[in-house]
Each structure stands twice: as C-alpha cells, then as structure tokens.
Enzyme design. Sequence first.
Site, PDB file in Angstrom:
ATOM      1  N   LYS A  94       1.043  -1.206   0.185  1.00 13.61           N
ATOM      2  CA  LYS A  94       0.059   0.030   0.063  1.00 13.61           C
ATOM      3  C   LYS A  94       0.763   1.152   0.013  1.00 13.61           C
ATOM      4  O   LYS A  94       0.451   2.275  -0.646  1.00 13.61           O
ATOM      5  CB  LYS A  94      -0.967  -0.058   1.358  1.00 13.61           C
ATOM      6  CG  LYS A  94      -1.999  -1.003   0.993  1.00 13.61           C
ATOM      7  CD  LYS A  94      -3.269  -0.761   1.670  1.00 13.61           C
ATOM      8  CE  LYS A  94      -4.360  -1.289   1.078  1.00 13.61           C
ATOM      9  NZ  LYS A  94      -4.312  -2.722   1.641  1.00 13.61           N
ATOM     10  N   GLU A 116      -9.586   7.691   3.728  1.00 16.23           N
ATOM     11  CA  GLU A 116     -10.417   6.602   4.184  1.00 16.23           C
ATOM     12  C   GLU A 116      -9.635   5.282   4.764  1.00 16.23           C
ATOM     13  O   GLU A 116      -8.866   5.079   3.940  1.00 16.23           O
ATOM     14  CB  GLU A 116     -11.658   6.439   3.768  1.00 16.23           C
ATOM     15  CG  GLU A 116     -11.590   5.224   2.716  1.00 16.23           C
ATOM     16  CD  GLU A 116     -10.854   5.215   1.683  1.00 16.23           C
ATOM     17  OE1 GLU A 116     -10.460   6.420   1.191  1.00 16.23           O
ATOM     18  OE2 GLU A 116     -10.255   4.358   0.938  1.00 16.23           O
ATOM     19  N   SER A 383       1.555  -9.673  -0.909  1.00 19.81           N
ATOM     20  CA  SER A 383       1.258  -8.378  -0.869  1.00 19.81           C
ATOM     21  C   SER A 383       1.659  -7.581   0.488  1.00 19.81           C
ATOM     22  O   SER A 383       1.970  -6.432   0.581  1.00 19.81           O
ATOM     23  CB  SER A 383      -0.332  -8.112  -1.064  1.00 19.81           C
ATOM     24  OG  SER A 383      -0.940  -8.902  -0.204  1.00 19.81           O
TER      25      SER A 383
HETATM   26  C1  LIG Z   1      -5.097  -3.921   1.451  1.00 18.98           C
HETATM   27  C2  LIG Z   1      -4.432  -5.015   1.298  1.00 18.98           C
HETATM   28  C3  LIG Z   1      -4.839  -5.891   0.286  1.00 18.98           C
HETATM   29  C4  LIG Z   1      -6.054  -5.783  -0.682  1.00 18.98           C
HETATM   30  O1  LIG Z   1      -5.985  -4.801  -1.357  1.00 18.98           O
HETATM   31  P1  LIG Z   1      -5.761  -4.516  -3.115  1.00 18.98           P
HETATM   32  O2  LIG Z   1      -6.033  -3.209  -3.426  1.00 18.98           O
HETATM   33  O3  LIG Z   1      -6.607  -5.768  -3.710  1.00 18.98           O
HETATM   34  O4  LIG Z   1      -4.478  -5.050  -3.161  1.00 18.98           O
HETATM   35  C5  LIG Z   1      -4.132  -7.044   0.136  1.00 18.98           C
HETATM   36  N1  LIG Z   1      -3.117  -7.276   0.924  1.00 18.98           N
HETATM   37  C6  LIG Z   1      -2.736  -6.676   1.894  1.00 18.98           C
HETATM   38  C7  LIG Z   1      -1.413  -6.908   2.563  1.00 18.98           C
HETATM   39  C8  LIG Z   1      -3.569  -5.551   2.142  1.00 18.98           C
HETATM   40  O5  LIG Z   1      -3.094  -4.589   3.086  1.00 18.98           O
END
Ligand SMILES: *Cc1c(COP(=O)(O)O)cnc(C)c1O
Length: 422
Positions: A94, A116, A383
């Site tokens: 993010k 938000e 992610s």
């Molecule tokens: C917020 C988040 C997601 C999901 O959001 P996307 O916009 O689909 O990437 C996935 N993995 C993590 C670690 C997150 O914090």
Amino acid sequence: MKKIPLKSHHKFFGDSKDFGGQYTPEILRPALIELEKAYKKIFPSKAYQTELKDLLKHFVGRPTPLIYAKNASKILGNEIYLKFEGLANTGAHKINNAIGQVLLAKKMGKKKIIAETGAGQHGLATAAAAAKLGLSCEIYMGEIDIARQRPNVFNMELFGAKVISVASGTKTLKDAVNETLRVWSKESSETFYVLGSALGPYPYPDIVRDLQSIIGKEVRKQCKDYFSDLPDIMIACVGGGSNSIGFFTEFLNDKQVHLIGVEAGGIGKATGQNAARINKDMRTGIAQGYKSIFLQDKEGNLSPTHSISAGLDYAGIGPQLAYLASIGRIEFTSALDSEVIEALKFFAKHEGIIPALESSHALAEVINISKKTKNKKIIANISGRGDKDIFITAKAINPKDWEKFLTEEIKRIKNVRVKDEK
Ligand SMILES: *Cc1c(COP(=O)(O)O)cnc(C)c1O
C-alpha cells in the site's frame, strides 16, 4: 491476438464502457478535473518521477526481494517464487501508492491529506507518507473499525495523523468513504484525497495502477536472476485490486503467462459469507463513483461480505480487473478462510516468512493448483506481511495460549497504572 490496452480510454475500460467512468456528484467535478490535470502533467514529469524513484528506494525500501521458495517447491512439485512486498515500509504494497499520491499532492501545492481506511492498512501507509513529506493528515475511519483496529490507530497517531471517527450508517469503511468524499468536496482547493485501491472514479484506477506496477516491473527483471524465460503462472490476491493489477500489468500482453486472481471465499457460497465478486451470477453496477462488478441485491444495494482478511472484505472490484475478467485474460478463483490459515502455516513453516492473511489467499491457490499442475514456474505476490494479523491468527491457530497471554497482559497493565497512581 489483439493487444490489451494498459490504460483506460475516455475514462473507461472496455469498448462498451462497461467498467470505470466517473459517476460522482457534480460538487466533486472540479476536484476530479484538477486531479486529472495533475495526472497528465505532473505525474509523468521528470521532476516528479525522479523524486518518486528516490523515495521508493530510500524510504519504501525497494526493490523488494523475489524469493525462491525451495522447500515449498520440493514438496508441491512446482518451481515457486514469492515476491515479498511484506518487506516494504509499513509492511505491505500500500505504501507504493500512498507515497506516490502524497508526493503528487505536494507537487500540486496541497497542504493537507485526507484518506479513508477500513482495517487501517491504507490509513497507516498514508499517514507514514504524509509524515515523511511533511503534510498534515486526517484519516477517516468508522467508529466500529476504530474500536477493533487499535494497533493501526495507535501507529497512525504515532505518525502524527488525526484519526477521525465516523459514526454514521454502519460505522465502517463504506461510511468512512462517504465522509471523506464529503470533506473533499468542501475543501478540495487545499486538500488531496489519497484513495487506497485501484478503484473509485477516474483517474484513480489509472493512478493507483501506475504506482503499483513497480511490483511487476521489478518481477520481470528479478526473474532473470533465476531463469531466462517468463513465468508460467502468476497469482495474486484481489481485494479492490491494487496489488494484483500492479503485479500483472507488466505481463498482460504476454499471453503465455497464466494470470490468476484469488478472491475471498470466506466461509461459504451463500450471500454474506464471502467476497468473491467474479462468479457465474455476477452483474455490473455503479457505486462509490465507478461502474464495475459488485456483490449486490436485486435493487442494486451492496451486499454484506465476509473474509478472515479485512483487506479482501469488500463488495466491489477495481474496473480494470473486472474488464480483464470479462475478456478472460485473468482467471479468478477463491480461497476459503480455512485454506488460507493452512497456507499461512505451510509457508511460515517451510519458508520462514509470515504472509498477511490477504496474501495467504494467493498461497492457498499455489497449494491448490499444485494438486493439478506440476513442474511449472509459479510466482505468487505476497502483498504484505502478517504481523498485523496476530489478533486473528493467534486466535485461530492457538486460542488457549493467546487468551492466557491477553488476560495476563491486562493484569500487567493494571499493575503499571496502580503504581503510576500512587
Ligand atoms: C489492502 C490489502 C490487500 C487488498 O487490497 P488490493 O487493493 O486488492 O491490493 C491485500 N493485501 C494486503 C497486505 C493489504 O493490506
């Protein structure tokens, strides 16, 4: 075969204007026009791109590694690699988006950042970026989310952000989004709204994708350290869709690479038990400024959703991903909460990483696909890292010891307070 367009065209993805657009109240029009200008002029400029590159390297900590998962590969019978966004500052992808948008805000001459957040991950990344670049920051968050996400609220406040409680409606993310849009429409001349995923009204889906596509660009280079050709399969979890579109973009026109998005299968197939938007009954709708596929009832009201991971627990999906699903370029599957916990335990034990619950959906698919397919080069996007999830994972994996720890921790806090009061 026809080339897949990598950007929206006249604000939409797809020839029949099925996905994307800018469905917002008139009052937001000036703010969105100003943002579009900044995206077209400032964003591609050398000054902006040079500073962004520097921040990505020296603040975010990029490039993040591509790890060869040797032990898991041996057990599962495929060659498995993990792109580890969990090592980025604040623990997830993010920050790639947040730092880019806050830098854009600064170059536009804005004084204040608003955003938000639901679970708090996007709020955390935005607050960190605002602290780094010296802008004031307000994070809007539903009252219920504030109560259940104390660790992230605590960290946002450490970064100097003001966390503002939203008490309207269901007191969760949906209401926080509405409140942020309301504030933005009132004070957009000095304020920038940092949106957290590849969705919302144009140009946000394009901005967020461009900022997140650093993930796939790095992967393309890093593959070469391990093998000379392209991977066979790439897998990412899909909430709003920012980590997945960032991971996939660089490979969209390499048709031999099989792309798989994994949604939250939750606890079952019934309405309210999951957040799997791409399914056989899916329909397009319009909500929160954009047209896409939403989980909705017959009247078009957004349905309730469930997932063990807060980041995937959302009724809508980014318009570009919905488009790519509609033309069959990305295959969508889902993983159940129970499979997600098993995948987390498996990769922790064999690879020494703690993936976020969101990312563990991608890993659950790595395990599932390995039951059918062997000897493929598979890259999964991790992610984020899972430290943030300890209140959920500890409860799910070892509830007894966790309860004992929390009970004793409360006693320890009370002892400190008693001493302070003496
Ligand atoms: C917020 C988040 C997601 C999901 O959001 P996307 O916009 O689909 O990437 C996935 N993995 C993590 C670690 C997150 O914090």
